[in-house]
Design an enzyme around this catalytic site. Structure first.
Site, PDB file in Angstrom:
ATOM      1  N   CYS A   1     -12.209   4.139   0.462  1.00 27.40           N
ATOM      2  CA  CYS A   1     -13.442   4.117   1.253  1.00 27.40           C
ATOM      3  C   CYS A   1     -13.207   4.509   2.706  1.00 27.40           C
ATOM      4  CB  CYS A   1     -14.091   2.734   1.177  1.00 27.40           C
ATOM      5  SG  CYS A   1     -15.523   2.592   2.245  1.00 27.40           S
TER       6      CYS A   1
ATOM      7  N   GLU B   1       0.867  -1.188   0.000  1.00 29.62           N
ATOM      8  CA  GLU B   1       0.000   0.000   0.000  1.00 29.62           C
ATOM      9  C   GLU B   1       0.899   1.231   0.000  1.00 29.62           C
ATOM     10  OE1 GLU B   1      -3.344   0.829  -0.292  1.00 29.62           O
ATOM     11  OE2 GLU B   1      -2.408   2.812  -0.246  1.00 29.62           O
TER      12      GLU B   1
ATOM     13  N   TYR C   1     -22.676  11.184  -7.463  1.00 26.23           N
ATOM     14  CA  TYR C   1     -22.577  10.889  -6.029  1.00 26.23           C
ATOM     15  C   TYR C   1     -21.788  11.943  -5.235  1.00 26.23           C
ATOM     16  CZ  TYR C   1     -23.945   5.925  -6.689  1.00 26.23           C
ATOM     17  OH  TYR C   1     -24.595   4.759  -6.965  1.00 26.23           O
TER      18      TYR C   1
ATOM     19  N   CYS D   1     -16.088   6.823   1.567  1.00 31.97           N
ATOM     20  CA  CYS D   1     -17.377   6.538   2.219  1.00 31.97           C
ATOM     21  C   CYS D   1     -17.414   6.851   3.716  1.00 31.97           C
ATOM     22  CB  CYS D   1     -17.738   5.054   2.075  1.00 31.97           C
ATOM     23  SG  CYS D   1     -17.116   4.255   0.618  1.00 31.97           S
TER      24      CYS D   1
ATOM     25  N   THR E   1     -17.862  -0.004  -2.737  1.00 30.01           N
ATOM     26  CA  THR E   1     -17.036  -0.762  -1.789  1.00 30.01           C
ATOM     27  C   THR E   1     -17.510  -2.197  -1.564  1.00 30.01           C
ATOM     28  OG1 THR E   1     -16.357   1.250  -0.702  1.00 30.01           O
ATOM     29  CG2 THR E   1     -16.218  -0.764   0.613  1.00 30.01           C
TER      30      THR E   1
ATOM     31  N   GLU F   1     -23.336  14.791  -2.717  1.00 26.10           N
ATOM     32  CA  GLU F   1     -23.092  14.530  -1.293  1.00 26.10           C
ATOM     33  C   GLU F   1     -22.339  15.692  -0.645  1.00 26.10           C
ATOM     34  OE1 GLU F   1     -23.142   9.631  -1.275  1.00 26.10           O
ATOM     35  OE2 GLU F   1     -21.206  10.627  -1.215  1.00 26.10           O
TER      36      GLU F   1
ATOM     37  N   GLU G   1     -43.741   2.181   5.386  1.00 27.30           N
ATOM     38  CA  GLU G   1     -45.010   1.473   5.169  1.00 27.30           C
ATOM     39  C   GLU G   1     -45.619   1.813   3.805  1.00 27.30           C
ATOM     40  OE1 GLU G   1     -48.462   2.682   7.636  1.00 27.30           O
ATOM     41  OE2 GLU G   1     -47.172   4.308   8.342  1.00 27.30           O
TER      42      GLU G   1
ATOM     43  N   LYS H   1     -16.777  10.583   4.685  1.00 27.27           N
ATOM     44  CA  LYS H   1     -17.917  11.289   4.079  1.00 27.27           C
ATOM     45  C   LYS H   1     -19.158  11.129   4.942  1.00 27.27           C
ATOM     46  CE  LYS H   1     -20.662   9.158   1.924  1.00 27.27           C
ATOM     47  NZ  LYS H   1     -20.538   8.651   0.578  1.00 27.27           N
TER      48      LYS H   1
ATOM     49  N   GLY I   1     -15.662  12.573 -11.528  1.00 15.38           N
ATOM     50  CA  GLY I   1     -15.377  11.175 -11.829  1.00 15.38           C
ATOM     51  C   GLY I   1     -13.980  10.752 -11.424  1.00 15.38           C
TER      52      GLY I   1
ATOM     53  N   HIS J   1     -46.808   0.785  11.218  1.00 12.79           N
ATOM     54  CA  HIS J   1     -47.285   2.147  11.342  1.00 12.79           C
ATOM     55  C   HIS J   1     -46.858   2.769  12.664  1.00 12.79           C
ATOM     56  CE1 HIS J   1     -49.939   5.420  10.330  1.00 12.79           C
ATOM     57  NE2 HIS J   1     -50.445   5.380  11.538  1.00 12.79           N
TER      58      HIS J   1
HETATM   59  P1  NDP Z   1     -19.260   9.760 -11.373  1.00 20.09           P
HETATM   60  O1  NDP Z   1     -18.389   9.065 -12.322  1.00 20.09           O
HETATM   61  O2  NDP Z   1     -20.345   9.004 -10.690  1.00 20.09           O
HETATM   62  O3  NDP Z   1     -19.922  11.028 -12.069  1.00 20.09           O
HETATM   63  C1  NDP Z   1     -19.140  12.017 -12.669  1.00 20.09           C
HETATM   64  C2  NDP Z   1     -19.936  13.307 -12.771  1.00 20.09           C
HETATM   65  O4  NDP Z   1     -19.119  14.327 -13.328  1.00 20.09           O
HETATM   66  C3  NDP Z   1     -21.133  13.159 -13.681  1.00 20.09           C
HETATM   67  O5  NDP Z   1     -22.132  14.022 -13.213  1.00 20.09           O
HETATM   68  C4  NDP Z   1     -20.562  13.620 -15.026  1.00 20.09           C
HETATM   69  O6  NDP Z   1     -21.524  14.136 -15.890  1.00 20.09           O
HETATM   70  C5  NDP Z   1     -19.633  14.736 -14.600  1.00 20.09           C
HETATM   71  N1  NDP Z   1     -18.507  14.904 -15.517  1.00 20.09           N
HETATM   72  C6  NDP Z   1     -17.692  13.955 -16.006  1.00 20.09           C
HETATM   73  N2  NDP Z   1     -16.746  14.492 -16.794  1.00 20.09           N
HETATM   74  C7  NDP Z   1     -16.960  15.826 -16.795  1.00 20.09           C
HETATM   75  C8  NDP Z   1     -16.310  16.927 -17.410  1.00 20.09           C
HETATM   76  N3  NDP Z   1     -15.239  16.751 -18.176  1.00 20.09           N
HETATM   77  N4  NDP Z   1     -16.802  18.161 -17.183  1.00 20.09           N
HETATM   78  C9  NDP Z   1     -17.878  18.340 -16.403  1.00 20.09           C
HETATM   79  N5  NDP Z   1     -18.531  17.345 -15.780  1.00 20.09           N
HETATM   80  C10 NDP Z   1     -18.084  16.089 -15.972  1.00 20.09           C
HETATM   81  O7  NDP Z   1     -18.266  10.435 -10.349  1.00 20.09           O
HETATM   82  P2  NDP Z   1     -18.218  10.827  -8.835  1.00 20.09           P
HETATM   83  O8  NDP Z   1     -16.979  11.653  -8.800  1.00 20.09           O
HETATM   84  O9  NDP Z   1     -19.454  11.438  -8.303  1.00 20.09           O
HETATM   85  O10 NDP Z   1     -18.033   9.438  -8.096  1.00 20.09           O
HETATM   86  C11 NDP Z   1     -16.892   8.624  -8.366  1.00 20.09           C
HETATM   87  C12 NDP Z   1     -17.178   7.180  -8.026  1.00 20.09           C
HETATM   88  O11 NDP Z   1     -17.308   7.020  -6.635  1.00 20.09           O
HETATM   89  C13 NDP Z   1     -18.448   6.638  -8.648  1.00 20.09           C
HETATM   90  O12 NDP Z   1     -18.104   5.471  -9.345  1.00 20.09           O
HETATM   91  C14 NDP Z   1     -19.362   6.300  -7.506  1.00 20.09           C
HETATM   92  O13 NDP Z   1     -19.976   5.039  -7.735  1.00 20.09           O
HETATM   93  C15 NDP Z   1     -18.441   6.229  -6.314  1.00 20.09           C
HETATM   94  N6  NDP Z   1     -19.086   6.807  -5.134  1.00 20.09           N
HETATM   95  C16 NDP Z   1     -20.123   6.152  -4.543  1.00 20.09           C
HETATM   96  C17 NDP Z   1     -20.733   6.704  -3.432  1.00 20.09           C
HETATM   97  C18 NDP Z   1     -21.875   6.014  -2.776  1.00 20.09           C
HETATM   98  O14 NDP Z   1     -22.092   4.836  -3.032  1.00 20.09           O
HETATM   99  N7  NDP Z   1     -22.647   6.703  -1.933  1.00 20.09           N
HETATM  100  C19 NDP Z   1     -20.294   7.975  -2.859  1.00 20.09           C
HETATM  101  C20 NDP Z   1     -19.233   8.578  -3.587  1.00 20.09           C
HETATM  102  C21 NDP Z   1     -18.660   8.001  -4.672  1.00 20.09           C
HETATM  103  P3  NDP Z   1     -22.425  13.225 -16.851  1.00 20.09           P
HETATM  104  O15 NDP Z   1     -23.525  12.699 -15.991  1.00 20.09           O
HETATM  105  O16 NDP Z   1     -22.922  14.201 -17.878  1.00 20.09           O
HETATM  106  O17 NDP Z   1     -21.541  12.176 -17.426  1.00 20.09           O
END
Ligand code: NDP
Length: 465
Positions: A47, A39, A184, A52, A317, A188, A447, A55, A268, A442
């Site tokens: 996570c 690591e 996400y 997670c 995760t 969040e 429900e 957060k 992303g 209830h």
């Molecule tokens: P996501 O990949 O889920 O979403 C990326 C977001 O950024 C989308 O809204 C996308 O728009 C937008 N985007 C992508 N590229 C660009 C760009 N070049 N310019 C502007 N906007 C852009 O990313 P996250 O960062 O939110 O999350 C990362 C990962 O972490 C995900 O895989 C998620 O599953 C995981 N995660 C899960 C959580 C949970 O289970 N509660 C909590 C936090 C993270 P568009 O929709 O138009 O593509």
């Protein structure tokens, strides 16, 4: 097997001690394998260390804001509460350090050797440790390096932009923050900072946040976020960021400018494969840059496997943990095990929370002849006395022919907890009649899930012309 594999130092070398890698290492060791895990940052991975877990702790902290406000309607008289960001961050850091230690102890107790530092794949059975240059011969290698933050295309001032990684360690709570992204992490953190009292602008390139989620969920969350004071700007991107004294100015594609204390991108993550030596070792990558694997998480090199976000399957995760466990059972436990990636429940810890499992209405209508929609939007009981302007959404997507519940979508308090349990029913292929046969409890919000008698809509698929 090559001679290198026969004279191996270890049976398994795991690269990356995140949730998936740690599970795989422990289970493999339990099956009698000699295991080493490397690591380069902190044991626990995204996570536990900067995802997670911290957060959710910040989400809990932010939600007190509403609790304090809501208390008045229930007779409480409170003096104006004061929030101390530094105290929260220090407490959060203490808890994360405790968890990291627990993960480390768990590995050590299982007999796994932990290597602090970066490991690079040299060939099908060799890993090089960057720190001391040692080469470890391994019968199997598991790549569990997760994902890395991606800030998208280079824009002027990108060096001023933070990600969620830095957001967890800010020394001050920003008074104003712009968050770019609509998924996400973006929603969040918008809820977190807004709850703490920051002015939040969420900038998203599409027409509505949470693409891929059910449209009713997306619409509901947007209304709720706006009601919390979050400015949701859609159809825009951030095209430049400039420093303006202690603050920053973000220019949007519309030409508008926003002055804020912080600019955060949550657009992303990409599979974390850079510099790992995978391609040189012959490991095929998919077009999105993820490690390509089969249903047993095996790569194109038979001795090398990959699990979790680096494979970009379902990036959550618990899925990575399942994949790690299945890998260890398959390779060291004598039991070939596949992971079922269907109907994975997921929650978004926005304000309010979202919980979903199964198909959206749109996805179901594209795949099934007849789809019934059951929907309830209502004022939660707590809001009657608190006076909070909020509505909860519960939606069931049902196959109109078999009656099977194909999807469940919840927006509101406790949605994550509810959807974990609804997930069992959906996984068991429960029908709407099974939901109806379940006695209501209830008074709860849940429900509603067993008391929606009439469909709000029935959709028949148009016959192809
Ligand atoms: P996501 O990949 O889920 O979403 C990326 C977001 O950024 C989308 O809204 C996308 O728009 C937008 N985007 C992508 N590229 C660009 C760009 N070049 N310019 C502007 N906007 C852009 O990313 P996250 O960062 O939110 O999350 C990362 C990962 O972490 C995900 O895989 C998620 O599953 C995981 N995660 C899960 C959580 C949970 O289970 N509660 C909590 C936090 C993270 P568009 O929709 O138009 O593509």
């Amino acid at each position: 097997m090559s001679s290198a594999a026969n004279s191996a130092d270890v049976d398994l070398f795991v690269i990356g001690a995140g949730s998936g890698g740690v599970r795989a290492a422990r289970i493999a060791a339990g099956h009698g394998a000699r295991v080493m895990i490397a690591e380069e940052y902190r044991v626990g991975g995204t996570c536990v260390i900067r995802g997670c877990v911290p957060k959710k702790l910040l989400v809990y902290a932010a939600r007190f804001a509403h609790e304090f406000e809501d208390a008045a309607g229930f007779g409480w008289k409170l003096s104006a509460p004061k929030f101390d960001w530094r105290a929260l961050i220090a407490n959060k850091d203490r808890e994360i350090a405790r968890l990291e230690a627990a993960y480390t102890t768990g590995l050590e107790k299982a007999g796994v050797t932990i290597v602090r530092g970066r490991a690079v794949v040299e060939d099908a059975h060799t890993v090089r440790l960057d720190g001391d240059g040692r080469r470890i011969a391994a019968r199997h290698i598991l790549v569990a390096t997760g994902g890395a933050v991606s800030h998208g295309p280079e824009i002027p001032g990108i060096e001023h932009v933070i990600s969620s990684n830095e957001a967890f360690h800010l020394t001050e709570l920003p008074r104003g923050i712009l968050i770019q992204g609509g998924s996400y992490i973006a929603v969040e953190f918008a809820g977190i900072f807004s709850g703490m009292g920051s002015d939040v602008a969420l900038v998203y390139r599409g027409d509505n946040i949470l693409r891929g989620f059910d449209d009713d969920v997306r619409a509901r969350l947007r209304v709720e976020m706006q009601a919390c004071g979050i400015r949701v700007v859609t159809g825009q991107t951030v095209v430049a960021v400039a420093r303006a004294g202690e603050r920053y100015t973000a220019r949007l594609s519309s030409g508008d400018e926003l002055a804020v204390d912080r600019v955060m991108f949550a657009i992303g993550r990409r599979p974390n494969v850079a510099g790992l030596g995978l391609e040189a070792a012959g490991v095929a990558l998919a077009r999105d840059g993820a490690v390509a694997v089969d249903e047993y998480s095996r790569t194109s090199v038979p001795s090398i496997y990959a699990i979790g976000d680096v494979t970009n399957r379902v990036n959550l995760t618990p899925v990575a943990i399942r994949e790690g466990h299945a890998f260890a059972d398959t390779v060291f436990g004598g039991r070939a095990t596949r992971v079922d990636h269907a109907d994975v429940p997921t929650a978004v810890f926005s304000e309010p929370e979202i919980g979903v499992v199964g198909l959206t209405e749109g996805a179901a209508r594209a795949r099934f002849e007849c789809v019934d929609i059951y929907k309830a939007e209502f004022r939660p009981m707590k809001a009657t006395l608190s006076g909070r302007d909020t509505r909860m959404l519960m939606k069931l997507v049902v196959d109109g022919v078999s009656g099977r519940v194909l999807g469940c979508h919840i927006v509101g308090e406790g949605a994550g907890e509810m959807i974990q349990l609804v997930g069992i029913a959906v996984k068991m292929k429960a029908t709407k009649a099974d939901f109806d046969a379940t006695m209501a409890l209830h008074p709860t919000a849940a429900e509603e899930l067993v008391t929606m008698r009439q469909p709000s809509a029935r959709h028949l698929r148009q016959a192809a012309q």
